[in-house]
Design a protein around this motif. Sequence first.
Motif, PDB file in Angstrom:
ATOM      1  N   GLN A 149     -34.751 -26.682  14.559  1.00 57.60           N
ATOM      2  CA  GLN A 149     -35.222 -25.414  14.822  1.00 57.60           C
ATOM      3  C   GLN A 149     -36.624 -25.908  15.605  1.00 57.60           C
ATOM      4  OE1 GLN A 149     -34.195 -22.349  14.939  1.00 57.60           O
ATOM      5  NE2 GLN A 149     -35.725 -22.117  16.265  1.00 57.60           N
ATOM      6  N   GLN A 150     -37.309 -26.939  15.070  1.00 53.90           N
ATOM      7  CA  GLN A 150     -38.350 -27.187  15.760  1.00 53.90           C
ATOM      8  C   GLN A 150     -38.216 -28.050  17.194  1.00 53.90           C
ATOM      9  OE1 GLN A 150     -39.864 -30.185  12.595  1.00 53.90           O
ATOM     10  NE2 GLN A 150     -41.058 -28.665  11.584  1.00 53.90           N
ATOM     11  N   GLN A 151     -37.000 -28.714  17.276  1.00 51.89           N
ATOM     12  CA  GLN A 151     -36.822 -29.147  18.517  1.00 51.89           C
ATOM     13  C   GLN A 151     -36.408 -27.787  19.451  1.00 51.89           C
ATOM     14  OE1 GLN A 151     -33.651 -31.844  17.767  1.00 51.89           O
ATOM     15  NE2 GLN A 151     -34.865 -33.612  17.508  1.00 51.89           N
ATOM     16  N   ILE A 152     -35.665 -26.787  18.963  1.00 53.04           N
ATOM     17  CA  ILE A 152     -35.619 -25.863  19.939  1.00 53.04           C
ATOM     18  C   ILE A 152     -36.769 -25.139  20.306  1.00 53.04           C
ATOM     19  CG2 ILE A 152     -34.434 -23.324  19.714  1.00 53.04           C
ATOM     20  CD1 ILE A 152     -32.243 -24.568  18.038  1.00 53.04           C
ATOM     21  N   ASP A 153     -37.659 -24.793  19.454  1.00 51.87           N
ATOM     22  CA  ASP A 153     -39.173 -24.171  19.632  1.00 51.87           C
ATOM     23  C   ASP A 153     -39.713 -25.018  20.650  1.00 51.87           C
ATOM     24  OD1 ASP A 153     -38.137 -22.178  17.778  1.00 51.87           O
ATOM     25  OD2 ASP A 153     -39.636 -23.099  16.276  1.00 51.87           O
ATOM     26  N   LEU A 154     -39.746 -26.273  20.440  1.00 48.89           N
ATOM     27  CA  LEU A 154     -40.678 -27.195  21.479  1.00 48.89           C
ATOM     28  C   LEU A 154     -39.762 -26.881  22.961  1.00 48.89           C
ATOM     29  CD1 LEU A 154     -42.596 -29.345  22.193  1.00 48.89           C
ATOM     30  CD2 LEU A 154     -40.986 -31.026  21.515  1.00 48.89           C
ATOM     31  N   LEU A 155     -38.569 -27.211  23.077  1.00 51.86           N
ATOM     32  CA  LEU A 155     -37.876 -27.209  24.276  1.00 51.86           C
ATOM     33  C   LEU A 155     -37.847 -25.761  24.677  1.00 51.86           C
ATOM     34  CD1 LEU A 155     -34.341 -28.909  23.306  1.00 51.86           C
ATOM     35  CD2 LEU A 155     -36.345 -29.573  25.045  1.00 51.86           C
ATOM     36  N   THR A 156     -37.929 -24.694  24.449  1.00 58.71           N
ATOM     37  CA  THR A 156     -38.441 -23.482  24.511  1.00 58.71           C
ATOM     38  C   THR A 156     -39.591 -23.240  25.239  1.00 58.71           C
ATOM     39  OG1 THR A 156     -36.648 -22.412  22.795  1.00 58.71           O
ATOM     40  CG2 THR A 156     -38.408 -20.925  23.878  1.00 58.71           C
ATOM     41  N   ARG A 157     -40.489 -23.922  24.675  1.00 56.19           N
ATOM     42  CA  ARG A 157     -41.994 -23.719  24.960  1.00 56.19           C
ATOM     43  C   ARG A 157     -42.121 -24.514  26.251  1.00 56.19           C
ATOM     44  NH1 ARG A 157     -43.347 -24.350  19.697  1.00 56.19           N
ATOM     45  NH2 ARG A 157     -43.500 -26.530  19.853  1.00 56.19           N
ATOM     46  N   GLU A 158     -41.486 -25.783  26.215  1.00 60.10           N
ATOM     47  CA  GLU A 158     -41.431 -26.524  27.551  1.00 60.10           C
ATOM     48  C   GLU A 158     -40.589 -25.854  28.786  1.00 60.10           C
ATOM     49  OE1 GLU A 158     -39.777 -30.315  26.947  1.00 60.10           O
ATOM     50  OE2 GLU A 158     -41.478 -31.032  25.495  1.00 60.10           O
ATOM     51  N   LEU A 159     -39.735 -25.065  28.596  1.00 59.35           N
ATOM     52  CA  LEU A 159     -38.865 -24.382  29.666  1.00 59.35           C
ATOM     53  C   LEU A 159     -39.771 -23.274  30.220  1.00 59.35           C
ATOM     54  CD1 LEU A 159     -36.410 -24.013  31.318  1.00 59.35           C
ATOM     55  CD2 LEU A 159     -35.551 -22.501  29.111  1.00 59.35           C
ATOM     56  N   MET A 160     -40.715 -22.633  29.165  1.00 61.70           N
ATOM     57  CA  MET A 160     -41.271 -21.366  29.722  1.00 61.70           C
ATOM     58  C   MET A 160     -42.175 -21.959  30.399  1.00 61.70           C
ATOM     59  SD  MET A 160     -41.312 -19.053  26.132  1.00 61.70           S
ATOM     60  CE  MET A 160     -42.774 -18.100  26.814  1.00 61.70           C
ATOM     61  N   HIS A 161     -43.081 -22.993  30.336  1.00 55.72           N
ATOM     62  CA  HIS A 161     -43.936 -23.578  30.847  1.00 55.72           C
ATOM     63  C   HIS A 161     -43.527 -24.009  32.197  1.00 55.72           C
ATOM     64  CE1 HIS A 161     -47.877 -26.053  31.644  1.00 55.72           C
ATOM     65  NE2 HIS A 161     -47.054 -27.027  31.998  1.00 55.72           N
ATOM     66  N   LEU A 162     -42.403 -24.723  32.384  1.00 51.83           N
ATOM     67  CA  LEU A 162     -41.825 -25.215  33.749  1.00 51.83           C
ATOM     68  C   LEU A 162     -41.478 -24.001  34.538  1.00 51.83           C
ATOM     69  CD1 LEU A 162     -39.249 -28.035  32.428  1.00 51.83           C
ATOM     70  CD2 LEU A 162     -41.370 -28.028  33.911  1.00 51.83           C
ATOM     71  N   ARG A 163     -41.020 -22.647  34.049  1.00 56.26           N
ATOM     72  CA  ARG A 163     -40.651 -21.620  34.587  1.00 56.26           C
ATOM     73  C   ARG A 163     -42.124 -21.026  35.265  1.00 56.26           C
ATOM     74  NH1 ARG A 163     -36.136 -18.574  31.016  1.00 56.26           N
ATOM     75  NH2 ARG A 163     -34.462 -19.800  31.813  1.00 56.26           N
ATOM     76  N   GLU A 164     -43.173 -21.268  34.435  1.00 52.41           N
ATOM     77  CA  GLU A 164     -44.330 -20.842  35.183  1.00 52.41           C
ATOM     78  C   GLU A 164     -44.882 -21.440  36.315  1.00 52.41           C
ATOM     79  OE1 GLU A 164     -47.054 -20.961  31.685  1.00 52.41           O
ATOM     80  OE2 GLU A 164     -46.158 -19.247  30.720  1.00 52.41           O
ATOM     81  N   GLN A 165     -44.416 -22.757  36.423  1.00 51.09           N
ATOM     82  CA  GLN A 165     -44.874 -23.643  37.521  1.00 51.09           C
ATOM     83  C   GLN A 165     -44.050 -23.415  38.796  1.00 51.09           C
ATOM     84  OE1 GLN A 165     -44.553 -27.583  35.937  1.00 51.09           O
ATOM     85  NE2 GLN A 165     -46.234 -27.379  34.734  1.00 51.09           N
TER      86      GLN A 165
END
Length: 81
Positions: free
Chosen positions: A45-61
């Motif tokens: 779940q921690q990995q999923i949360d981290l990957l979700t945050r990274e994906l959101m960050h990439l989408r913002e870029q």
Amino acid sequence: MSAPHDDDDAAQQRETDRRLTELEIKASFSEDLIDHLNAAIVRQQQQIDLLTRELMHLREQVPSDSAGTPRSLRDELPPHY
């Protein structure tokens, strides 16, 4: 001398004790397995949360105007080509 009935009771008690011990061992292993599985789920779940945050960050870029247009691989060639 002991009566046959007493021997049967003693044998039955030993069998009951043996079965109880086996059940306690199985319960202990089951509890350990549950603890390990729970730890794995927490890590995942921690990995999923981290990957979700990274994906959101990439989408913002990604520029919003190019979101609907397909990208060409030629646009991604290094400048020396």
